[in-house]
Design an enzyme around this catalytic site. Structure first.
Site, short mmCIF file in Angstrom:
data_model
loop_
_atom_site.label_atom_id
_atom_site.label_comp_id
_atom_site.label_asym_id
_atom_site.label_seq_id
_atom_site.Cartn_x
_atom_site.Cartn_y
_atom_site.Cartn_z
N HIS A 4 0.83 -1.22 0.00
CA HIS A 4 0.00 0.00 0.00
C HIS A 4 0.86 1.26 0.00
O HIS A 4 0.42 2.33 0.44
CB HIS A 4 -0.96 0.03 1.20
CG HIS A 4 -1.78 -1.20 1.36
ND1 HIS A 4 -2.93 -1.44 0.67
CD2 HIS A 4 -1.58 -2.31 2.14
CE1 HIS A 4 -3.44 -2.61 1.00
NE2 HIS A 4 -2.63 -3.17 1.89
N SER B 282 14.93 21.75 -15.15
CA SER B 282 13.79 22.65 -15.28
C SER B 282 14.22 23.94 -15.96
O SER B 282 15.35 24.40 -15.77
CB SER B 282 13.21 22.96 -13.89
OG SER B 282 12.36 24.08 -13.94
N LYS C 138 16.33 21.40 -9.99
CA LYS C 138 15.55 20.22 -10.37
C LYS C 138 16.37 19.20 -11.16
O LYS C 138 17.21 19.54 -11.99
CB LYS C 138 14.33 20.62 -11.21
CG LYS C 138 13.30 21.46 -10.47
CD LYS C 138 12.60 20.68 -9.37
CE LYS C 138 11.73 19.57 -9.89
NZ LYS C 138 10.62 20.06 -10.75
N GLU D 48 9.37 8.84 -16.80
CA GLU D 48 7.99 9.33 -16.89
C GLU D 48 7.42 9.11 -18.29
O GLU D 48 6.24 8.77 -18.45
CB GLU D 48 7.95 10.81 -16.53
CG GLU D 48 8.22 11.08 -15.04
CD GLU D 48 8.38 12.56 -14.73
OE1 GLU D 48 8.29 13.38 -15.67
OE2 GLU D 48 8.61 12.89 -13.56
#
Length: 465
Positions: free
Chosen positions: A157, A278, A284, A291
């Site tokens: 979970h 970024s 970043k 992704e």
């Protein structure tokens, strides 16, 4: 009158726009080597059976070889007016050798010709996919070896559950991918019947020898039913299904990498060449490629769904709808193969932060189950032990402590059964080491699965040579 090879029946031809709309030739150029291969086998058989004269057979073979060289050299011109590569190659063959080129199509149809080309292509594409799966497995195996002693929290979970070896986590994906490899092998084991000779749908009245062409092309036997042969696209759907399932596995791995690379976890770090920055935030380091893989899973599922929908209402035998299999199959293969080519080095160059994973396991009460087992071994019923440990965890949360930071006196407040040896039983090392069951996370158990994995890799290497 139409100048098409099939144009005798027609007085008008489609407009250029309509012709382009119906053409598949620019998509299926990857089939060219297989079309030449299939035609070579077919004309050889036509010579063996006496259907064609020896001089025609030799002339056609010579012409096919020349066409093949033109295609390989990039000199062959593919025109939409030729509709598909089968017509384009035959047309060019006839230009090179004259009327004998028109005899190549004796005893076959584009329907069975298309199928045999696709079978041969899928056979090679499948073996390439197996090789790429093995490369990702090697990357996972190398990471497991490199980080063998690293302890990390295991999750259910997405909540800290029990401590595991990082190697055990890595190897979970190894075995997922092995199932994908095995499914591809099973797919290959079914792709062993040769469709060539089924002709348009009813077979042919020429005395062809389908066993000869099957043997020449590396199949075990001819297909049994000519109608089913040209109407079948199960192999496209099955491959797309395997690809979709495997892509789901890759997506799950990417999702965990993305989560574990976040500042909140810091379990892993991807190398700079598999991340981006970024445009506005200099700090970043984004897992963009992971992704993208995760995001493209939807496309992969879409190809499978489109294939199933394409075939759901097609009457026997061949219908033009089935031409769409090329667009869907090739995009499936390309997306899967390209993704695997990114995954293997991305995983191989990933770094695991052993200090951070250990801290996360220690602060997540991951040895609570070991604490309950300790009380059970002292004679307490498991349900009572479960309640005692739950109360102890609540106490730790209130006091901002870990289980390891409690004193013996604090343990005894919860139960008199606790003794000094509780500290050993709730250590991360003891917890991991105690799970020696086959397939478990103890070092001994993980070594066994890695030995089995190494044997699989060795066998796969020999098989794919």
């Amino acid at each position: 009158m139409s100048s098409k090879m099939w144009g005798g029946r027609f007085s008008e031809v489609p407009s250029k726009f309509v012709e382009e709309f119906g053409a598949v030739i620019k998509v299926e150029t990857r089939l060219c080597p297989y079309d030449i291969q299939g035609s070579m086998a077919h004309v050889t058989m036509l010579g063996e059976t006496g259907i064609l004269k020896a001089e025609d057979v030799e002339l056609i073979k010579k012409g096919l070889a020349e066409v093949g060289k033109e295609i390989e050299a990039g000199k062959f011109v593919f025109n939409a007016e030729d509709e598909d590569i089968h017509m384009a190659i035959e047309k060019r063959l006839t230009e090179i050798i004259g009327p004998a080129g028109g005899r190549l199509h004796t005893g076959r149809s584009r329907n069975d010709q298309c199928c045999v080309d696709s079978y041969l292509y899928f056979r090679d594409a499948t073996k390439e996919c197996q090789k790429l799966i093995v490369e990702i497995q090697k990357s996972l195996f190398e990471q497991a070896e490199k980080n063998f002693g690293t302890i990390m929290p295991g999750f259910t979970h997405l909540q800290v559950a029990q401590p595991v070896l990082a190697a055990h986590w890595m190897m979970a994906y190894f075995w997922m991918l092995k199932r994908d490899y095995d499914r591809l092998q099973s797919f290959l084991d079914r792709l062993v019947e040769c469709p060539l000779g089924a002709a348009a749908l009813a077979g042919t009245d020429f005395p062809i020898d389908r066993w000869s062409t099957a043997k020449q092309l590396g199949f075990k036997k001819p297909t049994e039913n000519s109608i089913d042969t040209v109407a079948d696209r199960d192999y496209c759907i099955e491959f797309a299904s395997i690809a979709a399932m495997s892509y789901m596995h890759l997506s799950r791995l990417c999702e965990e990498i993305i989560i574990f690379a976040s500042q909140e976890y810091k379990f892993v770090e991807l190398s700079d060449d598999f991340t981006t920055g970024s445009s506005i935030m200099p700090q970043k380091k984004n897992c963009d490629f992971a992704e993208l893989i995760k995001g493209r899973t939807g496309r992969m599922y879409g190809y499978l769904q489109a294939m199933l929908t394409m075939m759901k209402g097609i009457p026997l035998a061949y219908d033009k709808d089935m031409q769409e299999d090329k667009f869907l199959s090739y995009e499936t293969i390309d997306l899967w193969q390209n993704t695997m080519k990114v995954m293997a080095p991305m995983v191989r160059k990933m770094r695991i932060n052993a200090k951070r994973t250990y801290q996360a396991a220690a602060h997540g009460f991951s040895t609570a189950t070991d604490m309950a087992d300790y009380l059970v071994k002292k004679g307490m019923p498991f349900r009572d032990a479960h309640r005692v440990v739950g109360q102890t965890v609540r106490y730790c949360v209130e006091k901002d402590k870990t289980l390891e930071e409690l004193t013996l006196e604090e343990f005894k407040v919860q139960s008199d059964l606790f003794e000094e040896d509780i500290f050993e039983d709730i250590s991360l090392e003891h917890s991991v080491g105690a799970r020696k069951s086959y397939g478990g996370t103890s070092p001994e158990a993980v070594k066994v699965q890695m030995q089995n994995a190494e044997k699989f890799l060795d066998d796969a290497h020999q098989k794919l040579l």
